[in-house]
Design an enzyme around this catalytic site. Structure first.
Site, PDB file in Angstrom:
ATOM      1  N   HIS A 196       0.812  -1.224   0.000  1.00 48.40           N
ATOM      2  CA  HIS A 196       0.000   0.000   0.000  1.00 48.40           C
ATOM      3  C   HIS A 196       0.844   1.271   0.000  1.00 48.40           C
ATOM      4  O   HIS A 196       0.297   2.371  -0.004  1.00 48.40           O
ATOM      5  CB  HIS A 196      -0.917   0.018   1.232  1.00 48.40           C
ATOM      6  CG  HIS A 196      -0.153   0.179   2.513  1.00 48.40           C
ATOM      7  ND1 HIS A 196       0.415  -0.887   3.169  1.00 48.40           N
ATOM      8  CD2 HIS A 196       0.172   1.271   3.234  1.00 48.40           C
ATOM      9  CE1 HIS A 196       1.052  -0.453   4.245  1.00 48.40           C
ATOM     10  NE2 HIS A 196       0.926   0.860   4.314  1.00 48.40           N
TER      11      HIS A 196
HETATM   12  C1  UD1 Z   1      -1.160   4.954   6.771  1.00 45.39           C
HETATM   13  C2  UD1 Z   1       0.257   5.332   7.249  1.00 45.39           C
HETATM   14  C3  UD1 Z   1       1.217   4.216   6.905  1.00 45.39           C
HETATM   15  C4  UD1 Z   1       0.718   2.871   7.391  1.00 45.39           C
HETATM   16  C5  UD1 Z   1      -0.696   2.636   6.872  1.00 45.39           C
HETATM   17  C6  UD1 Z   1      -1.265   1.338   7.379  1.00 45.39           C
HETATM   18  C7  UD1 Z   1       0.833   7.729   7.228  1.00 45.39           C
HETATM   19  C8  UD1 Z   1       1.562   8.780   6.494  1.00 45.39           C
HETATM   20  N1  UD1 Z   1       0.720   6.542   6.608  1.00 45.39           N
HETATM   21  O1  UD1 Z   1      -1.099   4.877   5.354  1.00 45.39           O
HETATM   22  O2  UD1 Z   1       2.473   4.484   7.509  1.00 45.39           O
HETATM   23  O3  UD1 Z   1       1.588   1.872   6.925  1.00 45.39           O
HETATM   24  O4  UD1 Z   1      -1.525   3.711   7.301  1.00 45.39           O
HETATM   25  O5  UD1 Z   1      -2.508   1.078   6.818  1.00 45.39           O
HETATM   26  O6  UD1 Z   1       0.369   7.965   8.312  1.00 45.39           O
HETATM   27  N2  UD1 Z   1      -8.551   5.244   3.356  1.00 45.39           N
HETATM   28  C9  UD1 Z   1      -9.738   4.564   3.405  1.00 45.39           C
HETATM   29  N3  UD1 Z   1     -10.232   4.216   4.626  1.00 45.39           N
HETATM   30  C10 UD1 Z   1      -9.574   4.489   5.784  1.00 45.39           C
HETATM   31  C11 UD1 Z   1      -8.369   5.199   5.716  1.00 45.39           C
HETATM   32  C12 UD1 Z   1      -7.858   5.549   4.500  1.00 45.39           C
HETATM   33  O7  UD1 Z   1     -10.355   4.279   2.404  1.00 45.39           O
HETATM   34  O8  UD1 Z   1     -10.075   4.137   6.867  1.00 45.39           O
HETATM   35  C13 UD1 Z   1      -8.008   5.605   2.044  1.00 45.39           C
HETATM   36  C14 UD1 Z   1      -8.313   7.046   1.677  1.00 45.39           C
HETATM   37  O9  UD1 Z   1      -8.549   7.098   0.328  1.00 45.39           O
HETATM   38  C15 UD1 Z   1      -7.013   7.755   2.002  1.00 45.39           C
HETATM   39  C16 UD1 Z   1      -5.975   6.685   1.697  1.00 45.39           C
HETATM   40  O10 UD1 Z   1      -6.609   5.452   2.046  1.00 45.39           O
HETATM   41  O11 UD1 Z   1      -6.871   8.908   1.266  1.00 45.39           O
HETATM   42  C17 UD1 Z   1      -4.697   6.835   2.457  1.00 45.39           C
HETATM   43  O12 UD1 Z   1      -4.960   6.873   3.858  1.00 45.39           O
HETATM   44  P1  UD1 Z   1      -3.880   7.495   4.879  1.00 45.39           P
HETATM   45  O13 UD1 Z   1      -4.335   7.329   6.263  1.00 45.39           O
HETATM   46  O14 UD1 Z   1      -3.478   8.845   4.425  1.00 45.39           O
HETATM   47  O15 UD1 Z   1      -2.597   6.633   4.641  1.00 45.39           O
HETATM   48  P2  UD1 Z   1      -2.408   5.062   4.460  1.00 45.39           P
HETATM   49  O16 UD1 Z   1      -2.010   4.795   3.061  1.00 45.39           O
HETATM   50  O17 UD1 Z   1      -3.548   4.296   5.035  1.00 45.39           O
END
Ligand code: UD1
Length: 371
Positions: free
Chosen positions: A214
């Site tokens: 991811h």
């Molecule tokens: C985050 C962490 C990463 C960790 C990962 C584990 C940061 C910078 N990154 O990455 O270190 O390895 O979590 O999963 O903090 N989204 C959903 N549902 C959710 C949350 C997110 O659909 O509940 C989608 C959204 O489109 C969002 C994207 O995932 O924009 C990214 O979410 P984000 O929390 O920014 O970072 P992760 O890639 O999940």
């Protein structure tokens, strides 16, 4: 009087690190641990399922921040967390890992402290000192800045000690306590055995590989993603690959119009199901940080789909090999494993299920000394 300690969680990998702390602090009569959930992750299968699996209560404070650009997300977290700080005036704030919630709440806490007459709250960072030396990773920024803001730095491996000393952190603030995530692994391993995930996916011991992917570096760019997937497609002729798919990856596959029928995709799994899946896998391919450590403890070979790791002990001592995006290297190492010659390893010192005990004792002592 009971000292309030705020323990911050936000994203999936935080829950298994916060749970042992919360449980251990509850044993201290003079400490009141309070759980703050920023809401960085909000999907049930990235958040609530972990609270349930790890037997954590409903968070005392839910900030409900959700997704956004890094700055929007971090800014909103700081504003919301500051309100909790003002109301609760805690003695300590504990942050774990390297996600945006970690840094945003550590920063809000030190800023709040500037407005106070006394030195409170103090900040403790659990899983401090890890460095990939890759400034393109948001996690690297989160790690470095959180460490520079923290009073107590709890580390998982010796490399972290050297990294922190190199950055000018005083020795007496660094504590080698082991790996807190492994406390959860040991505590819940028997329960994970009972998971029905293998039957549900029609899998048997050692007859499949697990993939997690991811990181923006791997999934955001169409060509990079296609390159990795083409190796995985080749590999899938030799062994089924199970892919619990992160929403971020799902979104990118959709927008790049890429199909991955050759992988067995499932929705993100809860803690117990995923632990069971890892425990029984022939090997794991991942770009996650924590999975490199969990596979080391489970003695399952791990191929890390990144150019570097901030957890070098999983390579020097454990079962991890950093293969990057080099398709030949990925195939070579995977074939070795398939021929039964996968890397074996040893468990690092203090990854023994007692890390939360060590941390809470140190925090307790610190509280007494600074009362
Ligand atoms: C985050 C962490 C990463 C960790 C990962 C584990 C940061 C910078 N990154 O990455 O270190 O390895 O979590 O999963 O903090 N989204 C959903 N549902 C959710 C949350 C997110 O659909 O509940 C989608 C959204 O489109 C969002 C994207 O995932 O924009 C990214 O979410 P984000 O929390 O920014 O970072 P992760 O890639 O999940």
């Amino acid at each position: 009087m009971r000292h309030k300690i705020l323990i911050v969680v936000g994203a999936r990998p935080n829950f298994m690190k916060a749970a042992p702390l919360f449980i251990e602090f509850k044993k201290y009569k003079n400490i009141r641990p309070l759980l703050v959930h920023t809401g960085q992750h909000y999907d049930r299968n990235l958040s609530k399922v972990f609270l349930d699996d790890l037997k954590l209560p409903k968070p005392h404070f839910s900030l409900g921040i959700g997704s956004g650009t890094h700055s929007v997300q971090s800014g909103k977290m700081m504003i919301a967390f500051e309100k909790i700080l003002v109301k609760q005036d805690p003695r300590a704030v504990m942050v774990v890992g390297d996600v945006n919630s970690t840094l945003a709440c550590a920063l809000a806490a030190v800023k709040y402290r500037c407005t106070r007459q006394y030195y409170r709250p103090f900040i403790a960072h659990v899983e401090a000192g890890l460095r990939s030396f890759d400034w393109h990773m948001p996690e690297e920024i989160n790690r470095r800045l959180s460490d520079s803001l923290s009073d107590l730095l709890f580390i998982t491996e010796p490399s972290a000690y050297h990294n922190l000393l190199n950055e000018g952190i005083a020795k007496n603030r660094i504590f080698y306590v082991g790996n807190i995530m492994i406390d959860s692994l040991f505590q819940f391993r028997d329960q994970a055995e009972k998971s029905k995930i293998l039957a549900r996916l029609q899998l048997g011991k050692n007859n499949y590989a697990v993939l997690t992917m991811h990181r923006p570096r791997n999934v955001d760019d169409r060509q990079d993603l296609k390159n990795i997937l083409s190796v995985l497609q080749k590999l899938s002729h030799s062994i089924p690959i199970i892919f619990p798919i992160h929403p971020r990856t799902q979104k990118m596959l959709h927008s790049h119009r890429i199909h991955i029928d050759f992988l067995k995709t499932v929705a993100p799994l809860g803690y117990l199901d995923f632990l069971k899946l890892m425990m029984n896998a022939k090997f794991v391919l991942t770009d996650s940080g924590g999975i490199q450590e969990e596979t080391t403890v489970l003695n399952v070979p791990c191929l890390t789909l990144r150019e570097n790791t901030e957890r070098p002990i999983t390579v020097s001592l454990g079962t991890n090999i950093v293969v990057g995006k080099d398709s030949r290297k990925i195939m070579r190492e995977a074939e070795k494993i398939l021929r039964g010659r996968g890397k074996r390893g040893r468990i690092p010192k203090f990854w023994d299920g007692q890390t939360s005990h060590r941390i809470c004792r140190i925090v307790h002592k610190y509280l007494k000394a600074h009362c």
